[in-house]
Design a protein around this motif. Structure first.
Motif, mmCIF file in Angstrom:
data_model
loop_
_atom_site.group_PDB
_atom_site.id
_atom_site.type_symbol
_atom_site.label_atom_id
_atom_site.label_comp_id
_atom_site.label_asym_id
_atom_site.label_seq_id
_atom_site.Cartn_x
_atom_site.Cartn_y
_atom_site.Cartn_z
ATOM 1 N N ALA A 1 0.836 -1.211 0.000
ATOM 2 C CA ALA A 1 0.000 0.000 0.000
ATOM 3 C C ALA A 1 0.865 1.252 0.000
ATOM 4 O O ALA A 1 0.593 2.224 -0.713
ATOM 5 C CB ALA A 1 -0.930 -0.006 1.213
ATOM 6 N N SER A 2 1.946 1.226 0.814
ATOM 7 C CA SER A 2 2.850 2.365 0.867
ATOM 8 C C SER A 2 3.527 2.594 -0.477
ATOM 9 O O SER A 2 3.692 3.741 -0.931
ATOM 10 C CB SER A 2 3.899 2.139 1.956
ATOM 11 O OG SER A 2 4.857 3.174 1.965
ATOM 12 N N ALA A 3 3.919 1.497 -1.153
ATOM 13 C CA ALA A 3 4.569 1.615 -2.456
ATOM 14 C C ALA A 3 3.624 2.222 -3.483
ATOM 15 O O ALA A 3 4.026 3.073 -4.292
ATOM 16 C CB ALA A 3 5.045 0.241 -2.920
ATOM 17 N N ILE A 4 2.345 1.818 -3.472
ATOM 18 C CA ILE A 4 1.372 2.367 -4.422
ATOM 19 C C ILE A 4 1.191 3.871 -4.192
ATOM 20 O O ILE A 4 1.130 4.669 -5.142
ATOM 21 C CB ILE A 4 0.026 1.636 -4.296
ATOM 22 C CG1 ILE A 4 0.185 0.171 -4.743
ATOM 23 C CG2 ILE A 4 -1.050 2.336 -5.116
ATOM 24 C CD1 ILE A 4 -1.058 -0.671 -4.516
ATOM 25 N N GLY A 5 1.166 4.273 -2.903
ATOM 26 C CA GLY A 5 1.039 5.696 -2.610
ATOM 27 C C GLY A 5 2.214 6.476 -3.154
ATOM 28 O O GLY A 5 2.044 7.571 -3.729
ATOM 29 N N ALA A 6 3.422 5.937 -2.977
ATOM 30 C CA ALA A 6 4.613 6.632 -3.478
ATOM 31 C C ALA A 6 4.636 6.665 -4.996
ATOM 32 O O ALA A 6 4.985 7.691 -5.611
ATOM 33 C CB ALA A 6 5.864 5.942 -2.945
ATOM 34 N N LEU A 7 4.244 5.571 -5.635
ATOM 35 C CA LEU A 7 4.248 5.511 -7.097
ATOM 36 C C LEU A 7 3.214 6.460 -7.700
ATOM 37 O O LEU A 7 3.373 6.940 -8.831
ATOM 38 C CB LEU A 7 3.960 4.070 -7.561
ATOM 39 C CG LEU A 7 5.041 3.017 -7.248
ATOM 40 C CD1 LEU A 7 4.510 1.609 -7.508
ATOM 41 C CD2 LEU A 7 6.287 3.270 -8.088
ATOM 42 N N GLY A 8 2.176 6.742 -6.939
ATOM 43 C CA GLY A 8 1.114 7.606 -7.467
ATOM 44 C C GLY A 8 1.459 9.080 -7.440
ATOM 45 O O GLY A 8 0.799 9.874 -8.135
ATOM 46 N N VAL A 9 2.464 9.471 -6.672
ATOM 47 C CA VAL A 9 2.777 10.908 -6.561
ATOM 48 C C VAL A 9 4.182 11.252 -7.062
ATOM 49 O O VAL A 9 4.494 12.428 -7.281
ATOM 50 C CB VAL A 9 2.651 11.376 -5.103
ATOM 51 C CG1 VAL A 9 1.211 11.214 -4.618
ATOM 52 C CG2 VAL A 9 3.607 10.616 -4.178
ATOM 53 N N GLU A 10 5.036 10.251 -7.245
ATOM 54 C CA GLU A 10 6.403 10.530 -7.688
ATOM 55 C C GLU A 10 6.397 10.973 -9.156
ATOM 56 O O GLU A 10 5.808 10.307 -10.011
ATOM 57 C CB GLU A 10 7.268 9.272 -7.527
ATOM 58 C CG GLU A 10 8.734 9.481 -7.890
ATOM 59 C CD GLU A 10 9.557 8.224 -7.659
ATOM 60 O OE1 GLU A 10 10.282 7.819 -8.588
ATOM 61 O OE2 GLU A 10 9.461 7.642 -6.552
ATOM 62 N N PRO A 11 7.057 12.097 -9.454
ATOM 63 C CA PRO A 11 7.030 12.618 -10.838
ATOM 64 C C PRO A 11 7.714 11.651 -11.810
ATOM 65 O O PRO A 11 8.670 10.965 -11.464
ATOM 66 C CB PRO A 11 7.810 13.929 -10.740
ATOM 67 C CG PRO A 11 7.825 14.279 -9.296
ATOM 68 C CD PRO A 11 7.795 12.988 -8.551
ATOM 69 N N LEU A 12 7.181 11.626 -13.046
ATOM 70 C CA LEU A 12 7.834 10.872 -14.113
ATOM 71 C C LEU A 12 9.046 11.647 -14.612
ATOM 72 O O LEU A 12 9.167 12.857 -14.387
ATOM 73 C CB LEU A 12 6.867 10.639 -15.275
ATOM 74 C CG LEU A 12 5.649 9.752 -14.970
ATOM 75 C CD1 LEU A 12 4.642 9.836 -16.109
ATOM 76 C CD2 LEU A 12 6.093 8.312 -14.768
ATOM 77 N N LYS A 13 9.926 10.983 -15.313
ATOM 78 C CA LYS A 13 11.135 11.638 -15.797
ATOM 79 C C LYS A 13 10.854 12.562 -16.976
ATOM 80 O O LYS A 13 11.644 13.459 -17.273
ATOM 81 C CB LYS A 13 12.173 10.582 -16.200
ATOM 82 C CG LYS A 13 12.694 9.781 -15.006
ATOM 83 C CD LYS A 13 13.777 8.808 -15.421
ATOM 84 C CE LYS A 13 14.322 8.075 -14.194
ATOM 85 N NZ LYS A 13 15.395 7.123 -14.550
#
Length: 744
Positions: free
Chosen positions: A663-675
């Protein structure tokens, strides 16, 4: 096509009645031979087939010298190594391979290799050519040892000329000064009585001197300053040997009594008759507690002598050490009884141990004694082969089945001192390499024993092998259930010891998994790096690479790392400060998983942009366990297509996760900017690249398995994997073409 040269041409032609022949100068060419004619037969072929093949090979390339020496020549040493392997299976002893350089067909010298057969193991029927057979029958057979020794010499005033038993008439040596010294110009042996006993009985100089002193009543005195211990107090060594000899004769007589019925039945069930029991001197210890002690006292032995000989123990009174047991006399190399091994045969025996052995005495040191060596020593010296089995009955079974080189330890593991004893009879040195063959049970204990033997492998110059019955039977059981020939075949099917040990280690791991191959490589490298003979390390590293299916340089590097760790431990380097406990899951931001991370960021943040390009993705495309779990949630939710236009897509995925880490990983993946802004090229760069990495892993796994698969033994499996590999290579090229984009 085969080339037959005179003078053998006419004699050999009768063996090719259906073949066409033509001339080639002075030689004959035989045409239309079957394809297998020039191939080496499989070592596990039937004995009759192998015997016929060997006889034919010898007829073509062998010779019988005028003195009866049976010799086989070859330009390729490996051919003779194979011949020795076949001879071992057939029970034909051979001497070591010798080589000489000569000028052959070309201008440069080349090597010619030859092997001598032991004539005693051959029959007239082996020789297909009449000239070979006639010479074999008529000759004195130089290489067949007669085995006799001079027992006594009378003093004279002359220098006596003595003919050597090992060579033809005309060679002689002299006995100078009546002290048994001389030099034989025929076999090049020389020396005095001490060196003779050292060679014939495999003794050290000190042991020889002590034995001669005991035999002839000479008191040895230590020189001042001698650091060795003084001569032990107590009865003379010869009296201890005599006590054991009388005990053996007493026990052998008791084996025929009614009280020994259970002991005789034990032997019958294991295939040993009365003659076998007599050959090995077996006996029975009466259940009465003082039967042997009374017998020895009646023969003039003191209580001290019986105790020192290991035959009697002292409690409230003197009593027999062995009671109600089947006994094997343990003899030293010259044949003197020095101890006993005792088998439990009665259920009411108060001593639970299956086997009891004579305790350590002045004449019995279990770390230096090999059971059966008195019977095997001549065959060991003659064939340069020793077979090490695990028990007394195994030694008996081997000898009775025709493997006369079998010996066993006595209640202890095979160790360095045993190696030293055996080397003296093997003539184990750099110029003459023999074979040491261990037999082990196929269970865990047997594998542990094999690893222990591998640790002592470097005690021998001889090549070490291991023979294991596929059914897990020991030689005694093999003989009972399958017959004498099966025992000989067990020894003939030997494999190199190092290969057996490494195969057992590698076999513990799933080599179809990358982590399994890594673990197998580490454990194998740790074992290889520990060997003392560093000249063998590279060869073993190659063996590891082939077994596991990794690159040879990778195997070498791991062996070096293992050696470095062992060196650091040996120097007593300070232990590293313990780091905080870490999870086994790799860091999510590890660069190795960057493509997986970027792909999931696209799936969660821009499901519409990624669309159906992820249709071909699956959980196996994600190697990080957390990222794999995220993808499984995406698939369960309907795939990335289900998230198109759904502003709560990321939240739904996070809420569906049962694991807080996921769940924590999904939260981080949802807000981390793409390159960069996600266009079609950026999407393909990650999704297609992810599939290409999966294809590369599968290709590596199949190549590894191909490397471990024998195409001759498993042709269908090999061809299937080869076809799968070709398909994967084509798939990978197609993915790379997609990444490169359309040609300009």
């Amino acid at each position: 096509m085969a080339l037959i040269c005179p003078p053998k041409d006419r004699a050999m032609l009768k063996w090719f009645p259906n073949s066409h022949t033509s001339s080639s100068g002075d030689n004959l060419l035989v045409h239309h031979l079957p394809r297998f004619f020039k191939e080496l037969p499989p070592p596990d072929e039937s004995v009759s087939y192998l015997y016929g093949w060997l006889a034919g090979y010898f007829a073509a390339d062998g010779c019988v010298a005028a003195d009866g020496t049976v010799i086989l020549n070859a330009a390729d040493r490996e051919d003779l190594e194979f011949v020795r392997l076949i001879c071992s299976r057939l029970g034909i002893a051979t001497y070591g391979i010798t080589s000489q350089s000569r000028v052959g067909f070309g201008p440069e010298p080349s090597d010619l290799h030859r092997v001598h057969f032991v004539n005693d193991d051959l029959t007239d029927a082996f020789f297909l050519l009449d000239s070979h057979r006639e010479r074999f029958q008529a000759a004195t057979k130089k290489y067949a040892r007669t085995g006799w020794v001079v027992r006594s010499v009378e003093a004279t005033d002359r220098e006596e000329e003595v003919f050597c038993a090992e060579v033809e008439d005309g060679h002689a040596f002299t006995l100078e000064d009546n002290i048994l010294t001389g030099n034989c110009f025929g076999c090049n042996e020389s020396g005095d009585v001490i060196s003779f006993l050292m060679k014939i009985d495999g003794l050290t100089f000190g042991e020889t001197v002590e034995r001669l002193a005991d035999k002839y009543g000479v008191q040895l005195r230590r020189e001042e300053g001698d650091v060795r211990e003084e001569r032990p107090k107590g009865p003379p060594r010869q009296r201890l040997i005599e006590a054991n000899k009388v005990a053996q004769e007493f026990y052998a007589e008791q084996l025929a009594t009614p009280d020994a019925q259970v002991a005789r039945q034990f032997l019958v069930e294991r295939g040993f008759d009365q003659e076998a029991a007599a050959t090995f001197g077996l006996g029975f210890a009466p259940r009465e507690g003082e039967a042997l002690f009374k017998h020895l006292r009646g023969r003039g032995f003191t209580q001290e002598e019986t105790v020192e000989a290991g035959l009697v123990a002292i409690g409230r009174s003197a009593y027999d050490r062995f009671r109600g047991r089947l006994l094997w006399p343990i003899r030293d190399a010259p044949g003197d009884t020095i101890g006993f091994g005792a088998r439990r045969i009665f259920d009411d025996d108060k001593i639970e141990a299956k086997y009891l052995n004579t305790p350590e005495t002045r004449i019995y040191k279990k770390s230096q004694v090999l059971y059966g060596l008195d019977l095997a020593r001549r065959d060991i010296a003659k064939s340069s082969q020793a077979v090490i089995v695990e028990g007394y009955t195994d030694v008996m079974a081997c000898h009775l089945a025709g493997v006369g080189t079998a010996v066993a330890t006595c209640g202890t593991a095979f160790g360095d001192e045993h190696s030293k004893v055996l080397r003296r009879f093997l003539h184990d040195h750099e110029e003459f390499r023999g074979e040491v063959i261990f037999t082990f049970d196929g269970d865990a204990a047997g594998q542990k024993a094999a690893i222990r033997a591998f640790g002592g492998d470097q005690n021998f110059v001889s090549q070490t092998y291991v023979a294991v019955e596929p059914d897990g039977l020991d030689p005694c059981d093999v003989r009972v259930k399958k017959g004498d020939a099966a025992v000989r075949e067990l020894v003939a099917r030997r494999v190199p010891l190092y290969r057996f040990v490494l195969s057992n280690i590698v076999g513990k791991y799933d080599l179809d998994r990358a982590d399994g191959r890594v673990d197998a490589l580490r454990e194998s490298a740790r074992l290889v790096s520990s060997i003392r003979d560093k000249s063998k390390v590279d060869a073993f590293a190659r063996e590891i690479a082939g077994m596991i299916g990794v690159d040879i340089d990778e195997a070498r590097a791991e062996v070096r790392r293992a050696a470095s760790r062992q060196s650091r431990d040996a120097r007593g380097a300070a232990p590293e400060v313990a780091a905080p406990p870490r999870t086994n899951v790799p860091d999510l931001r590890d660069p190795r998983f960057e493509t997986e991370r970027e792909t999931l960021k696209l799936v969660i943040q821009h499901p519409m942009a990624i669309g159906r390009t992820t249709t071909d993705l699956g959980p196996n495309d994600f190697t990080h366990p957390t990222y794999r779990a995220v993808w499984e949630l995406v698939e369960a939710a309907g795939g990335s297509v289900a998230g198109a236009g759904d502003t709560s897509w990321g939240t739904k995925l996070r809420d569906s996760a049962q694991d807080p880490a996921v769940a924590s990983a999904i939260g981080a993946l949802g807000v981390e900017p793409l390159k960069k802004e996600p266009d079609a090229s950026y999407v393909a760069q990650h999704v297609v690249r992810l599939m290409e990495l999966t294809a590369a892993r599968r290709i590596a796994a199949i190549k590894s398995k191909l490397q471990r698969t024998n195409p001759v033994e498993n042709p269908e499996e090999f061809n299937k994997m080869f076809g799968e590999l070709a398909a994967l290579e084509a798939h990978r090229r197609a993915l790379r073409d997609r990444l490169a984009g359309p040609a300009q």
